[in-house]
Write a protein that holds these residues in place. Sequence first.
Motif, PDB file in Angstrom:
ATOM      1  N   TYR A  11       1.220   4.055  -5.879  1.00  0.00           N
ATOM      2  CA  TYR A  11      -0.365   3.308  -7.107  1.00  0.00           C
ATOM      3  C   TYR A  11       0.031   2.091  -7.895  1.00  0.00           C
ATOM      4  O   TYR A  11      -0.073   1.567  -8.826  1.00  0.00           O
ATOM      5  N   SER A  12       1.406   3.487  -8.534  1.00  0.00           N
ATOM      6  CA  SER A  12       1.892   2.813  -9.542  1.00  0.00           C
ATOM      7  C   SER A  12       2.513   2.156 -10.402  1.00  0.00           C
ATOM      8  O   SER A  12       2.782   1.139 -11.302  1.00  0.00           O
ATOM      9  N   LEU A  13       3.676   1.629  -8.916  1.00  0.00           N
ATOM     10  CA  LEU A  13       4.163   1.365  -8.926  1.00  0.00           C
ATOM     11  C   LEU A  13       3.624  -0.493  -8.667  1.00  0.00           C
ATOM     12  O   LEU A  13       4.124  -1.202  -9.088  1.00  0.00           O
ATOM     13  N   LEU A  14       2.815   0.101  -7.694  1.00  0.00           N
ATOM     14  CA  LEU A  14       2.338  -1.394  -7.379  1.00  0.00           C
ATOM     15  C   LEU A  14       1.408  -1.593  -8.544  1.00  0.00           C
ATOM     16  O   LEU A  14       0.683  -2.873  -9.205  1.00  0.00           O
ATOM     17  N   ARG A  15       0.700  -0.823  -9.530  1.00  0.00           N
ATOM     18  CA  ARG A  15      -0.542  -1.650  -9.920  1.00  0.00           C
ATOM     19  C   ARG A  15      -1.497  -1.824  -9.906  1.00  0.00           C
ATOM     20  O   ARG A  15      -2.351  -1.314 -10.131  1.00  0.00           O
ATOM     21  N   THR A  16      -1.428  -3.528  -9.634  1.00  0.00           N
ATOM     22  CA  THR A  16      -2.640  -3.872  -8.932  1.00  0.00           C
ATOM     23  C   THR A  16      -3.397  -3.538  -8.120  1.00  0.00           C
ATOM     24  O   THR A  16      -3.096  -3.285  -7.264  1.00  0.00           O
ATOM     25  N   ASP A  17      -5.126  -3.365  -8.341  1.00  0.00           N
ATOM     26  CA  ASP A  17      -5.507  -3.482  -7.266  1.00  0.00           C
ATOM     27  C   ASP A  17      -5.873  -4.365  -5.843  1.00  0.00           C
ATOM     28  O   ASP A  17      -5.031  -4.266  -4.701  1.00  0.00           O
ATOM     29  N   GLU A  18      -5.013  -5.982  -5.648  1.00  0.00           N
ATOM     30  CA  GLU A  18      -5.020  -5.950  -5.151  1.00  0.00           C
ATOM     31  C   GLU A  18      -3.722  -6.077  -4.015  1.00  0.00           C
ATOM     32  O   GLU A  18      -3.125  -6.342  -2.854  1.00  0.00           O
ATOM     33  N   LEU A  19      -2.768  -5.885  -4.693  1.00  0.00           N
ATOM     34  CA  LEU A  19      -1.765  -5.348  -3.982  1.00  0.00           C
ATOM     35  C   LEU A  19      -1.217  -3.800  -3.145  1.00  0.00           C
ATOM     36  O   LEU A  19      -0.802  -3.979  -2.365  1.00  0.00           O
ATOM     37  N   ILE A  20      -2.215  -3.319  -3.549  1.00  0.00           N
ATOM     38  CA  ILE A  20      -2.450  -1.885  -3.442  1.00  0.00           C
ATOM     39  C   ILE A  20      -3.411  -2.770  -2.216  1.00  0.00           C
ATOM     40  O   ILE A  20      -2.845  -1.430  -0.839  1.00  0.00           O
ATOM     41  N   LYS A  21      -4.229  -3.015  -2.212  1.00  0.00           N
ATOM     42  CA  LYS A  21      -4.926  -3.779  -0.513  1.00  0.00           C
ATOM     43  C   LYS A  21      -4.009  -4.263   0.192  1.00  0.00           C
ATOM     44  O   LYS A  21      -3.895  -3.687   1.482  1.00  0.00           O
ATOM     45  N   GLN A  22      -2.971  -5.055  -0.319  1.00  0.00           N
ATOM     46  CA  GLN A  22      -2.180  -6.053   0.746  1.00  0.00           C
ATOM     47  C   GLN A  22      -1.533  -4.123   1.620  1.00  0.00           C
ATOM     48  O   GLN A  22      -0.579  -4.311   2.189  1.00  0.00           O
ATOM     49  N   PHE A  23      -0.973  -3.584   0.311  1.00  0.00           N
ATOM     50  CA  PHE A  23       0.280  -2.564   1.172  1.00  0.00           C
ATOM     51  C   PHE A  23      -1.039  -1.478   2.166  1.00  0.00           C
ATOM     52  O   PHE A  23       0.189  -1.283   3.355  1.00  0.00           O
ATOM     53  N   TYR A  24      -2.287  -1.329   2.448  1.00  0.00           N
ATOM     54  CA  TYR A  24      -2.631  -1.407   3.048  1.00  0.00           C
ATOM     55  C   TYR A  24      -3.666  -1.565   4.423  1.00  0.00           C
ATOM     56  O   TYR A  24      -2.929  -1.268   5.669  1.00  0.00           O
ATOM     57  N   ARG A  25      -3.172  -2.651   3.983  1.00  0.00           N
ATOM     58  CA  ARG A  25      -2.976  -3.793   5.172  1.00  0.00           C
ATOM     59  C   ARG A  25      -1.930  -4.109   6.468  1.00  0.00           C
ATOM     60  O   ARG A  25      -2.127  -4.360   7.790  1.00  0.00           O
ATOM     61  N   LEU A  26      -0.765  -3.609   5.475  1.00  0.00           N
ATOM     62  CA  LEU A  26       0.038  -3.764   5.705  1.00  0.00           C
ATOM     63  C   LEU A  26       0.547  -2.579   6.776  1.00  0.00           C
ATOM     64  O   LEU A  26       1.339  -2.419   8.506  1.00  0.00           O
ATOM     65  N   THR A  27       0.964  -1.457   6.199  1.00  0.00           N
ATOM     66  CA  THR A  27       0.822  -0.524   6.684  1.00  0.00           C
ATOM     67  C   THR A  27      -0.246  -0.044   7.410  1.00  0.00           C
ATOM     68  O   THR A  27       0.067   0.926   9.126  1.00  0.00           O
ATOM     69  N   GLY A  28      -1.315  -0.605   7.681  1.00  0.00           N
ATOM     70  CA  GLY A  28      -2.429   0.269   7.975  1.00  0.00           C
ATOM     71  C   GLY A  28      -2.577   1.083   8.424  1.00  0.00           C
ATOM     72  O   GLY A  28      -3.696   2.248   9.373  1.00  0.00           O
ATOM     73  N   LEU A  29      -2.602   1.714   6.778  1.00  0.00           N
ATOM     74  CA  LEU A  29      -3.516   3.677   6.826  1.00  0.00           C
ATOM     75  C   LEU A  29      -4.577   3.770   7.200  1.00  0.00           C
ATOM     76  O   LEU A  29      -4.985   4.794   7.745  1.00  0.00           O
ATOM     77  N   GLY A  30      -5.178   3.422   6.504  1.00  0.00           N
ATOM     78  CA  GLY A  30      -7.073   3.450   7.288  1.00  0.00           C
ATOM     79  C   GLY A  30      -7.227   3.414   5.758  1.00  0.00           C
ATOM     80  O   GLY A  30      -6.999   2.619   4.473  1.00  0.00           O
ATOM     81  N   GLU A  31      -7.903   3.676   5.507  1.00  0.00           N
ATOM     82  CA  GLU A  31      -9.238   3.987   4.252  1.00  0.00           C
ATOM     83  C   GLU A  31      -7.986   4.790   2.811  1.00  0.00           C
ATOM     84  O   GLU A  31      -6.902   5.449   3.157  1.00  0.00           O
ATOM     85  N   VAL A  32      -8.577   3.699   1.896  1.00  0.00           N
ATOM     86  CA  VAL A  32      -7.740   4.329   0.416  1.00  0.00           C
ATOM     87  C   VAL A  32      -7.946   5.209  -0.127  1.00  0.00           C
ATOM     88  O   VAL A  32      -8.988   5.789  -0.010  1.00  0.00           O
ATOM     89  N   LEU A  33      -7.162   6.781  -0.273  1.00  0.00           N
ATOM     90  CA  LEU A  33      -7.323   7.895  -1.170  1.00  0.00           C
ATOM     91  C   LEU A  33      -6.920   7.967  -1.949  1.00  0.00           C
ATOM     92  O   LEU A  33      -5.464   6.857  -2.781  1.00  0.00           O
ATOM     93  N   PHE A  34      -7.019   8.346  -2.581  1.00  0.00           N
ATOM     94  CA  PHE A  34      -6.845   8.889  -3.925  1.00  0.00           C
ATOM     95  C   PHE A  34      -6.573   7.997  -5.341  1.00  0.00           C
ATOM     96  O   PHE A  34      -5.283   8.162  -5.795  1.00  0.00           O
ATOM     97  N   PHE A  35      -6.851   7.009  -5.023  1.00  0.00           N
ATOM     98  CA  PHE A  35      -6.739   5.720  -6.023  1.00  0.00           C
ATOM     99  C   PHE A  35      -8.135   5.944  -6.903  1.00  0.00           C
ATOM    100  O   PHE A  35      -9.110   6.715  -6.896  1.00  0.00           O
ATOM    101  N   ASP A  36      -6.970   5.879  -8.511  1.00  0.00           N
ATOM    102  CA  ASP A  36      -8.129   5.719  -9.611  1.00  0.00           C
ATOM    103  C   ASP A  36      -7.000   4.858 -10.420  1.00  0.00           C
ATOM    104  O   ASP A  36      -6.059   4.986 -10.750  1.00  0.00           O
ATOM    105  N   PRO A  37      -8.389   3.765 -10.803  1.00  0.00           N
ATOM    106  CA  PRO A  37      -6.964   2.406 -11.497  1.00  0.00           C
ATOM    107  C   PRO A  37      -6.190   3.580 -12.527  1.00  0.00           C
ATOM    108  O   PRO A  37      -5.655   3.159 -13.438  1.00  0.00           O
ATOM    109  N   TYR A  38      -7.485   4.352 -13.646  1.00  0.00           N
ATOM    110  CA  TYR A  38      -6.636   5.206 -14.585  1.00  0.00           C
ATOM    111  C   TYR A  38      -5.421   5.667 -14.509  1.00  0.00           C
ATOM    112  O   TYR A  38      -4.744   5.219 -14.735  1.00  0.00           O
ATOM    113  N   VAL A  39      -5.061   6.005 -13.032  1.00  0.00           N
ATOM    114  CA  VAL A  39      -3.465   6.796 -12.389  1.00  0.00           C
ATOM    115  C   VAL A  39      -2.745   5.950 -12.970  1.00  0.00           C
ATOM    116  O   VAL A  39      -1.541   5.898 -12.901  1.00  0.00           O
ATOM    117  N   SER A  40      -3.393   4.413 -11.945  1.00  0.00           N
ATOM    118  CA  SER A  40      -2.505   3.954 -11.780  1.00  0.00           C
ATOM    119  C   SER A  40      -1.716   3.127 -13.202  1.00  0.00           C
ATOM    120  O   SER A  40      -0.533   2.470 -13.509  1.00  0.00           O
TER     121      SER A  40
END
Length: 238
Positions: A57-86
Amino acid sequence: MEDFAKSLTFEVKKEIADRYFGFRKIIEEDSDDYQQEVIKTALTLENKIGFDLLRIYSLLRTDELIKQFYRLTGLGEVLFFDPYVSNSVTIRKRLFEGLELRGFFSRSRFYNMFFDVYKSLYQHVNEYRKQLAALIEEHEVIEEEIKLFYQKNDISGIMLFLRNLEGNSPTSGSMSGTIDSGGSITMEQKMRIHPPQPVEKFLPILEEIPELSTIKKELTRLVKSAYKKQPDFDLKDL
């Protein structure tokens, strides 16, 4: 003769109690072991997978790129995400502290870090999934043990037998005395063994993610987009 009857009654009660509580203890110990393994698996999720995801998350930074990451990997639900942390520089520094940097340029260090973290995530997700599978199987075993326990131990029947053994005396023993006035239902409820909650009640079921080699092309495009949005960022400066 009366002493012999009392002695025989005591021995029968002792044998029943030893068998009942011996089997019950095995189930309770298995349940305790299961719950300890649930805790260990939760720690794997939080301390290993959680930190891998926070770094991504810290490397990708943006919500859109993080969503793309989940779509690519098929990991499932978004876990441990907090915009402040990113977006926190301080947290970013802590997340990458002690990790090996590979590459002569900031761009190559950024790309290599992302791929290294992904490989770590792949390993930890597989480890977590194996732990979950073992816990699901262990829970099924405990449920079967409980079914077998009640097939072999009918509490109401045991207590009725004990009362008859002692001559229907309402005061001949605390266990047999509970049969009167429907008390056996209360006793049976108190002594009933319940299986622990299934692991799905506590922890998410994660899908298997692809190996890096199978989606590296797609991830490279993702990392490229992430780096373009922060060209002045250099992991070496953390």
